[in-house]
Every structure is written in structure tokens, then in C-alpha cells.
Write a protein that holds these residues in place. Sequence first.
Motif, PDB file in Angstrom:
ATOM      1  N   LEU A  97      17.261  -9.294 -13.576  1.00  0.00           N
ATOM      2  CA  LEU A  97      17.534  -8.262 -12.567  1.00  0.00           C
ATOM      3  C   LEU A  97      16.384  -7.260 -12.501  1.00  0.00           C
ATOM      4  O   LEU A  97      15.928  -6.887 -11.413  1.00  0.00           O
ATOM      5  CB  LEU A  97      18.848  -7.554 -12.902  1.00  0.00           C
ATOM      6  CG  LEU A  97      19.236  -6.378 -11.992  1.00  0.00           C
ATOM      7  CD1 LEU A  97      19.423  -6.856 -10.560  1.00  0.00           C
ATOM      8  CD2 LEU A  97      20.510  -5.710 -12.500  1.00  0.00           C
ATOM      9  N   LYS A 126      13.735  -6.406  -9.395  1.00  0.00           N
ATOM     10  CA  LYS A 126      13.611  -5.053  -8.846  1.00  0.00           C
ATOM     11  C   LYS A 126      12.208  -4.464  -9.039  1.00  0.00           C
ATOM     12  O   LYS A 126      11.908  -3.389  -8.528  1.00  0.00           O
ATOM     13  CB  LYS A 126      14.638  -4.123  -9.488  1.00  0.00           C
ATOM     14  CG  LYS A 126      16.087  -4.510  -9.221  1.00  0.00           C
ATOM     15  CD  LYS A 126      16.417  -4.388  -7.744  1.00  0.00           C
ATOM     16  CE  LYS A 126      17.896  -4.682  -7.502  1.00  0.00           C
ATOM     17  NZ  LYS A 126      18.250  -4.568  -6.057  1.00  0.00           N
ATOM     18  N   ASP A 179      21.921   3.501  -8.930  1.00  0.00           N
ATOM     19  CA  ASP A 179      22.541   2.284  -8.393  1.00  0.00           C
ATOM     20  C   ASP A 179      22.278   1.089  -9.304  1.00  0.00           C
ATOM     21  O   ASP A 179      23.179   0.293  -9.587  1.00  0.00           O
ATOM     22  CB  ASP A 179      22.006   1.991  -6.989  1.00  0.00           C
ATOM     23  CG  ASP A 179      22.482   3.013  -5.968  1.00  0.00           C
ATOM     24  OD1 ASP A 179      23.450   3.749  -6.273  1.00  0.00           O
ATOM     25  OD2 ASP A 179      21.886   3.087  -4.875  1.00  0.00           O
ATOM     26  N   LEU A 180      21.035   0.968  -9.754  1.00  0.00           N
ATOM     27  CA  LEU A 180      20.678  -0.153 -10.623  1.00  0.00           C
ATOM     28  C   LEU A 180      21.418  -0.060 -11.950  1.00  0.00           C
ATOM     29  O   LEU A 180      21.967  -1.052 -12.446  1.00  0.00           O
ATOM     30  CB  LEU A 180      19.168  -0.169 -10.868  1.00  0.00           C
ATOM     31  CG  LEU A 180      18.668  -1.221 -11.864  1.00  0.00           C
ATOM     32  CD1 LEU A 180      18.988  -2.623 -11.370  1.00  0.00           C
ATOM     33  CD2 LEU A 180      17.180  -1.059 -12.122  1.00  0.00           C
ATOM     34  N   THR A 181      21.444   1.130 -12.537  1.00  0.00           N
ATOM     35  CA  THR A 181      22.101   1.306 -13.828  1.00  0.00           C
ATOM     36  C   THR A 181      23.597   1.033 -13.724  1.00  0.00           C
ATOM     37  O   THR A 181      24.203   0.432 -14.620  1.00  0.00           O
ATOM     38  CB  THR A 181      21.870   2.730 -14.356  1.00  0.00           C
ATOM     39  OG1 THR A 181      20.465   2.997 -14.363  1.00  0.00           O
ATOM     40  CG2 THR A 181      22.409   2.881 -15.755  1.00  0.00           C
ATOM     41  N   ASP A 182      24.213   1.463 -12.639  1.00  0.00           N
ATOM     42  CA  ASP A 182      25.634   1.193 -12.431  1.00  0.00           C
ATOM     43  C   ASP A 182      25.883  -0.316 -12.385  1.00  0.00           C
ATOM     44  O   ASP A 182      26.844  -0.814 -12.976  1.00  0.00           O
ATOM     45  CB  ASP A 182      26.098   1.853 -11.133  1.00  0.00           C
ATOM     46  CG  ASP A 182      27.591   1.685 -10.918  1.00  0.00           C
ATOM     47  OD1 ASP A 182      28.373   2.185 -11.754  1.00  0.00           O
ATOM     48  OD2 ASP A 182      27.977   1.047  -9.915  1.00  0.00           O
ATOM     49  N   SER A 183      24.987  -1.048 -11.719  1.00  0.00           N
ATOM     50  CA  SER A 183      25.114  -2.504 -11.651  1.00  0.00           C
ATOM     51  C   SER A 183      24.955  -3.141 -13.031  1.00  0.00           C
ATOM     52  O   SER A 183      25.694  -4.067 -13.391  1.00  0.00           O
ATOM     53  CB  SER A 183      24.057  -3.076 -10.696  1.00  0.00           C
ATOM     54  OG  SER A 183      24.105  -4.483 -10.671  1.00  0.00           O
ATOM     55  N   VAL A 184      24.017  -2.619 -13.834  1.00  0.00           N
ATOM     56  CA  VAL A 184      23.790  -3.146 -15.181  1.00  0.00           C
ATOM     57  C   VAL A 184      25.024  -2.936 -16.052  1.00  0.00           C
ATOM     58  O   VAL A 184      25.459  -3.844 -16.777  1.00  0.00           O
ATOM     59  CB  VAL A 184      22.559  -2.468 -15.821  1.00  0.00           C
ATOM     60  CG1 VAL A 184      22.497  -2.762 -17.322  1.00  0.00           C
ATOM     61  CG2 VAL A 184      21.281  -2.935 -15.137  1.00  0.00           C
ATOM     62  N   LYS A 235      28.172  -2.497 -15.089  1.00  0.00           N
ATOM     63  CA  LYS A 235      29.271  -3.341 -14.628  1.00  0.00           C
ATOM     64  C   LYS A 235      29.094  -4.766 -15.136  1.00  0.00           C
ATOM     65  O   LYS A 235      30.069  -5.436 -15.517  1.00  0.00           O
ATOM     66  CB  LYS A 235      29.353  -3.321 -13.102  1.00  0.00           C
ATOM     67  CG  LYS A 235      29.888  -2.012 -12.537  1.00  0.00           C
ATOM     68  CD  LYS A 235      29.938  -2.047 -11.020  1.00  0.00           C
ATOM     69  CE  LYS A 235      30.511  -0.738 -10.471  1.00  0.00           C
ATOM     70  NZ  LYS A 235      30.518  -0.716  -8.986  1.00  0.00           N
ATOM     71  N   THR A 236      27.829  -5.234 -15.159  1.00  0.00           N
ATOM     72  CA  THR A 236      27.543  -6.559 -15.704  1.00  0.00           C
ATOM     73  C   THR A 236      27.901  -6.607 -17.187  1.00  0.00           C
ATOM     74  O   THR A 236      28.442  -7.601 -17.682  1.00  0.00           O
ATOM     75  CB  THR A 236      26.050  -6.909 -15.516  1.00  0.00           C
ATOM     76  OG1 THR A 236      25.724  -6.887 -14.135  1.00  0.00           O
ATOM     77  CG2 THR A 236      25.726  -8.280 -16.097  1.00  0.00           C
ATOM     78  N   SER A 241      35.596   1.064 -18.705  1.00  0.00           N
ATOM     79  CA  SER A 241      34.332   1.137 -17.983  1.00  0.00           C
ATOM     80  C   SER A 241      33.556   2.360 -18.439  1.00  0.00           C
ATOM     81  O   SER A 241      34.107   3.291 -19.032  1.00  0.00           O
ATOM     82  CB  SER A 241      34.587   1.216 -16.478  1.00  0.00           C
ATOM     83  OG  SER A 241      35.339   2.369 -16.170  1.00  0.00           O
ATOM     84  N   THR A 296      26.273   6.565 -16.903  1.00  0.00           N
ATOM     85  CA  THR A 296      25.332   5.977 -15.950  1.00  0.00           C
ATOM     86  C   THR A 296      24.103   6.859 -15.786  1.00  0.00           C
ATOM     87  O   THR A 296      22.965   6.382 -15.794  1.00  0.00           O
ATOM     88  CB  THR A 296      26.015   5.773 -14.581  1.00  0.00           C
ATOM     89  OG1 THR A 296      27.147   4.924 -14.736  1.00  0.00           O
ATOM     90  CG2 THR A 296      25.048   5.152 -13.585  1.00  0.00           C
TER      91      THR A 296
END
Length: 502
Positions: free
Chosen positions: A259, A263, A273-278, A280-281, A291, A297
Motif C-alpha cells: 500500500l 502511494k 486517510d491512509l493511516t485510517d486505511s492501514v 482498518k486493515t 477499533s 489515527t
Amino acid sequence: MLEKIFSKSPKPIPQNDDLYFCRSDQCLQPRPLKDMKYGCRSCKTEEDISADELPGGLKPTPAIFDSQERCPQHYMPFRPKCPVCGGPIQREDNGQPVRLVAGPHAGKTVYSAVLAREIRRSDYLSRTGFMVQPIGGNDYLHDTVQPLVDQGIVPGKTKQGEPRKIIFRFTRDGAPPRLITLHDMAGEEAPEHAIGYFSDRTLFLVNPQAAGDQPLAGVVPGFVFNAIETLLEFMAGKGALDQADESEVQIFCNLVANLLREKGFPNIHLWNDLTDSVLKTACKQLHIGASFTEEDTGTLAHDLDKLAEGLRRQPDFQTQFTAWHTNMTGSGAHQQDGHLLGHRLALVFAKADLLGESEPQWGRLDAMPPAQASPKEWRRWLEDFSRSCRSELIKLGLENLVGIAERQVEKVGFFFVSSLGRDTEIRVKKIVEKKGTDSLQTSAGQEHMIGGAAPSADQAENPPEPDVKWELSQLVSQGDDGGRSPAPWGIDYPLLWLLLSH
């Protein structure tokens, strides 16, 4: 680091052919034997004497290495010592050094390890009339070189402490002896104000990103290793990895690495946004029930952004070169109007495998001189090789970089090299340590390291939860042969060019 480079200039280079060098990385100044201190191996620094005080008609000449004149206090032979650190000066420490200098993230640790392997096994040097003598270095070969060659374990960023190193001494009829020191010294400890001075040969290792406005390689994917390390430190601090399985964390690290590469790390701007996606993964892959909070985040985004900013702000080549050149001219190097006379500079662009999907044409080894080639033929071939690399830099629009070096050094060679010749993989290892133990017992080759003293009666009845740590490393990717040994190309050409240059 650059402030250190400019802050201190060494003393002028002595004009004397009979020079000896202390092997300590902190004492790089060459000195004739008359300027050394003298004592036996048991003498303390304050007990050493000057050359003028030598007893029994001893003189500061090479014959002193065979003298049996003994120290009256310890009854062992007098030998020369470094007047700065007190380290012993050996007979084979006579020779002009080839200095290896490197800018940030240029890959000096890996380059040094692979070059040490190539020097020990290469027949190029014997073909060109050189005899090679390794000096010391058993710990360096065992702890740094062999794991890379045998298991593909890429040396990590060197920690503070005593550096391991090996010195190679090159001799050839009609030429002065040359020395090169290869080590895994931490960048923070390297005496950057002195490295590269007191020498007329320099091997300058450049990160291909450090060319300035037009970096050769753009964004180097290898930087994601630092980001994964930061991520795991954050998650471990939250206790999010305590119950995780090693294979699950390995998959998670691979997903995040891909990822970040997509990016363009470290050139990222939408961190939240990226950290939130990381995160969640992480919850999905690692089966984390709760969570992460918005504050979590933001904290992780800040940590990653700070890391990325440091990587983006590395000094460009012109800044690095100016620092080196300023100290050369200030240290007494032979120069005229800032032009280093008699100096030979091998400008080496490391990690050249990042410049294309396959090995570039100018990096191929199939046009090498035959085994029976003379040193003169090898020198001519290396000059042609350097010119082809120079032409490639011009085609890439980096004529300004070429000009900076050529205007200020009498002779410059240009080389593209790859230390590994392959990509790398991130490998994660789970380490479990029992709380309350005095030490962590480890065994070489163990995937998990569990250790500690026998528990007390209270601990046996109510055993504490173990501490869980995670260790990251990089491995050379498997080749077609299934092995992970590096497949370098062109890595010893710069050194050979320097040794053969008139």
C-alpha cells in the motif's frame, strides 16, 4: 551530520612516502614513524615515549618492527603506537588509503559487506597483478558478511557501539601499497569530518535519489521498511500485537508495504486517510476486536509523516559533494584554485537496480576483458565503462552533476552498481520473553526466542504474562535458483579503477 562535516578540518597532509595509518576510525591522519609514540603492548598511553626517547640506539624506521629492545617495565619489545588513541601500529599499516565515503541512505553498510565478499573471491585483482592481504575482520566477516551471503540477511542500520570492520591491503610491483577499510560503523559515529582525507583516492557512494531536482530513481521503494518498523512500534505500544500470530503479522506487513509503495511513500500528503486505511486493515487481518480511536489515527499519522519528512530532506549530491570538497581543500590536499590535483574520484551510484526493470545495458558484464588481459587492457576497459556511465548521466539530464565533479577533481570515474542485484522482502519475527527474567537466552537459528531464569514459587503459582516483541529484518528475495545470496553487478569496478588509475 553536515554541520559536523563543516565544523572541523584535519591537519595538512604530510608529504612523506613512509606513512603509517592507525586502524582506528577516529585516527585517520597518516604519520611517519618519527611522529609516533613508542611502548610495549602492556604500556599505558601515559607511559609511551616519543621517538627521540627510544633507548639502545633504536631509530624510528621499519626495522623497529623486528627489534627486540625491551621495555624496562614490562620486558616486551618496543613498538610504534598511535599518538592520538594509543592503538598499535602494524608493519602492514604502511600504505595510502582508498577512502569510502557515502551520503545518507546510500547503502554503505550493504555495499561494504558485498564488496568485502567480492574482494575475497574475485580473480580480477590477481589478473591485474595485485596481491590482496586481509587485515583482521573475522568478526565482521562472521557477523555481517556471512549472514548476507549464506542466508540473504540484509545488514540493518548499524547500531551505536563498537564497529566491526575489515581492512584490505593491495600491493603490486611498481605501485605504492593501498588500504581500504570496510565496516558497519553507524552513520552517527562515523567521523565524517575526516573520512576521505589524507588520501588521493576516494570512492564516493551516492544514493540515486540524491541528484537534486532530477533524482535518478525517483521514490526508492526500500524506504517502506522504516515505515513498517514505525507502524509495528506503534501497534505494539497499544498492545495490539500481543496475541497476534507471526504469520498473520507477516501478511499484514506485506499488505501495508504494498500500500505504501502504491502511494509513493515517503511523498505522501493525505496521512489521516491512509493511516485510517492501514489501521482498518490491521483490525481485519489481526482480528483485533476494538477499533482504533481517532486520536490513535492522528498519532500514527504524525509518526509516519515525521519519518517521511526526514527521508525527503536528505541532502542532495551537490551539498554532499561540496562538504567533502571543502574539507579536502582545507586539509592540505594538493589543489589549485579549488581544483584537486592528482586526486582520483570514483563517483558510484548505488542501488542502480532501481533504475529499470532489468539490468541496464551499460551495467552488463559480458564485455569484460579476457582472463589473460594485462593491467593496461583492464585500465582501458574500465575507462570505457566509466565513459558509458557518464554518457548515461548526460542523457538523463544530469550534466550539471557531472560538471560539478569534473570541474573540481582532476580525474573522475562514473559507475552504476547494484549491491544486491535483487529486490528485498520484509521478514517479521515474534520474540517472547518471560517477565521478571534477568536475560533473554537465545539460540542461533531459532525462529522464536524464549528464555529466562526458573520462576519463583509465586511466579509458578501465578505465572506472569510474557513480554512480546517483534523483530523486523530484510531478506534478499529468492532467485531462480531458490537461494537468497546477493547477485551484485559492477560493484568492484570503482575500486579497481582507483587502484589502476595513474
